[in-house]
Design an enzyme around this catalytic site. Structure first.
Site, PDB file in Angstrom:
ATOM      1  N   TYR A 126       0.832  -1.210   0.000  1.00 34.96           N
ATOM      2  CA  TYR A 126       0.000   0.000   0.000  1.00 34.96           C
ATOM      3  C   TYR A 126       0.866   1.260   0.000  1.00 34.96           C
ATOM      4  O   TYR A 126       0.371   2.353   0.236  1.00 34.96           O
ATOM      5  CB  TYR A 126      -0.928   0.001   1.218  1.00 34.96           C
ATOM      6  CG  TYR A 126      -1.966  -1.099   1.146  1.00 34.96           C
ATOM      7  CD1 TYR A 126      -1.577  -2.429   1.204  1.00 34.96           C
ATOM      8  CD2 TYR A 126      -3.308  -0.812   1.002  1.00 34.96           C
ATOM      9  CE1 TYR A 126      -2.501  -3.453   1.117  1.00 34.96           C
ATOM     10  CE2 TYR A 126      -4.244  -1.831   0.922  1.00 34.96           C
ATOM     11  CZ  TYR A 126      -3.831  -3.145   0.976  1.00 34.96           C
ATOM     12  OH  TYR A 126      -4.748  -4.152   0.888  1.00 34.96           O
ATOM     13  N   ASP A 234     -11.378  -9.802   5.509  1.00 34.80           N
ATOM     14  CA  ASP A 234     -12.657 -10.028   4.820  1.00 34.80           C
ATOM     15  C   ASP A 234     -13.048 -11.499   4.863  1.00 34.80           C
ATOM     16  O   ASP A 234     -14.219 -11.843   5.029  1.00 34.80           O
ATOM     17  CB  ASP A 234     -12.584  -9.526   3.373  1.00 34.80           C
ATOM     18  CG  ASP A 234     -12.942  -8.047   3.279  1.00 34.80           C
ATOM     19  OD1 ASP A 234     -12.654  -7.317   4.252  1.00 34.80           O
ATOM     20  OD2 ASP A 234     -13.506  -7.611   2.256  1.00 34.80           O
TER      21      ASP A 234
END
Ligand code: NAD
Length: 335
Positions: A126, A234
């Site tokens: 990221y 997730d």
């Protein structure tokens, strides 16, 4: 004494779930001075940046935020509001408790799942360092540093001790990314050595994903670099009923921002269908952070009571109630 909190309702279902969570916090009797700050695609477009100065000014002053989801405009080249916020306030730890809810039917209802995910929030893939070396050849830089790896490991182990957790598992791919994930693992081992009372284990991320599905009840505290943390959280949310359930906290040295994992859900915005549970559990985490432990426990218990009763649940978890009815049921359960 009242606590100062910046409330960012966001957009889409954000204002609906944020209002519901605020109502429950207020109903616990904890005194909060809510400073409401608007942040949505219109505000971003007008300001010309993803994080307009009034948002930062408020969060820097109050140091605590409760945030609804914000749609990041796709056109216009704005960076994600969340990535910008984490970088600006150095919110390096992303904490996501994943817990089975009583009464909620999922594919894994027969096992008791209770794990807490610690995801490094500022680096890894990221970093945003991508290059097109020549046409059709792209590199994307994975950045792992000792400073960031040590501090996320420290937060995870400290949490484990303080919350009577037994085991921390570091998740990696150091067999392939020997230098980057190797450094992450070395830092985890170094911190683990200072906490002999906590069992420490390591799992390669692909194996960890399978283990999470076949024996989720064996996981306790999970410690991961940014990308694996994003994906695994997730996956873990899916084990307990989906994104409408799972809360999150972004923690830094001086600041904390609490928000649900889900996005602005434009498909159901304004229809009264949004499940405010994830936002409410994020508010529970905020109350714990503010040391309002009794109120946090009451709020958690009230939400769980409504799930156990199975009567007033929102459509995403198999019910027929709207956001307002669910919120009213939680307030009732607080009494
Ligand atoms: P989403 O999480 O908004 O929605 C995915 C699906 O889950 C949708 O079908 C939605 O109806 C459902 N859903 C999500 N939350 C729910 C809830 N509380 N109750 C009931 N159903 C719920 O993901 P998306 O559609 O990929 O993203 C929409 C927008 O949100 C995008 O613009 C994205 O940038 C933004 N986003 C913001 C954040 C944030 O601010 N924290 C996080 C993720 C996505």
């Amino acid at each position: 004494m009242s606590h100062q909190v910046t409330l960012i309702p966001g957009d889409g279902i954000g204002p609906e779930v944020a209002a519901a969570a605020r109502q429950i916090v207020d109903a616990t009797g904890v005194k909060i001075d809510w400073e409401t700050v608007e942040l949505n695609p219109d505000v971003i477009a007008k300001a010309g940046v993803s994080l307009p100065p009034h948002v930062i000014e408020s969060l820097e002053r109050t140091r605590v935020g409760m945030k609804g989801p914000v749609t990041t405009p796709i056109a216009g080249g704005y960076t994600s509001v969340n990535v910008a916020l984490r970088k600006r306030l150095d919110l390096f730890a992303n904490v996501r408790p994943v817990k089975s809810l009583p009464g909620l039917i999922t594919r894994f209802s027969d096992v008791k799942i209770d794990m807490v995910i610690f995801r490094e929030n500022t680096e890894d893939l990221y970093s945003g360092l991508e290059h097109e070396v020549v046409t059709d050849v792209v590199t994307s830089l994975k950045v792992i540093t000792r400073v960031a790896s040590i501090r996320i490991a420290e937060v995870a182990f400290k949490f484990a001790v303080e919350h009577d957790r037994k085991k921390v598992v570091a998740i990696h791919k150091a067999n392939i990314m020997k230098l980057a994930d190797g450094l992450f693992l070395r830092c985890c081992r170094e911190v683990a050595a200072r906490y002999p009372q906590i069992e420490y284990k390591e799992l390669i991320v692909d194996n960890a994903s399978m283990q999470l599905v076949i024996r989720p009840e064996t996981f306790d505290v999970l410690l991961l670099p940014n990308l694996y943390g994003d994906i695994v959280s997730d996956l873990a949310a899916g084990l307990v009923g989906g994104l409408g359930i799972v809360p999150g906290a972004n923690l830094g040295e001086k600041h904390a921002v609490f928000e649900a994992v889900h996005g602005s859900a434009p498909d159901i915005a304004g229809k009264g269908l949004a499940n405010p549970t994830a936002m409410m559990f994020s508010a529970v985490m905020m109350l714990q952070y503010l040391k309002e432990i009794a109120a946090a426990k009451r709020m958690q218990a009230a939400i769980e009571k409504v799930y156990a009763a199975k009567k007033t649940l929102t459509p995403d978890v198999g019910g027929t109630a709207n956001t307002t009815a669910f919120t009213a049921a939680v307030i009732d359960a607080l009494k």
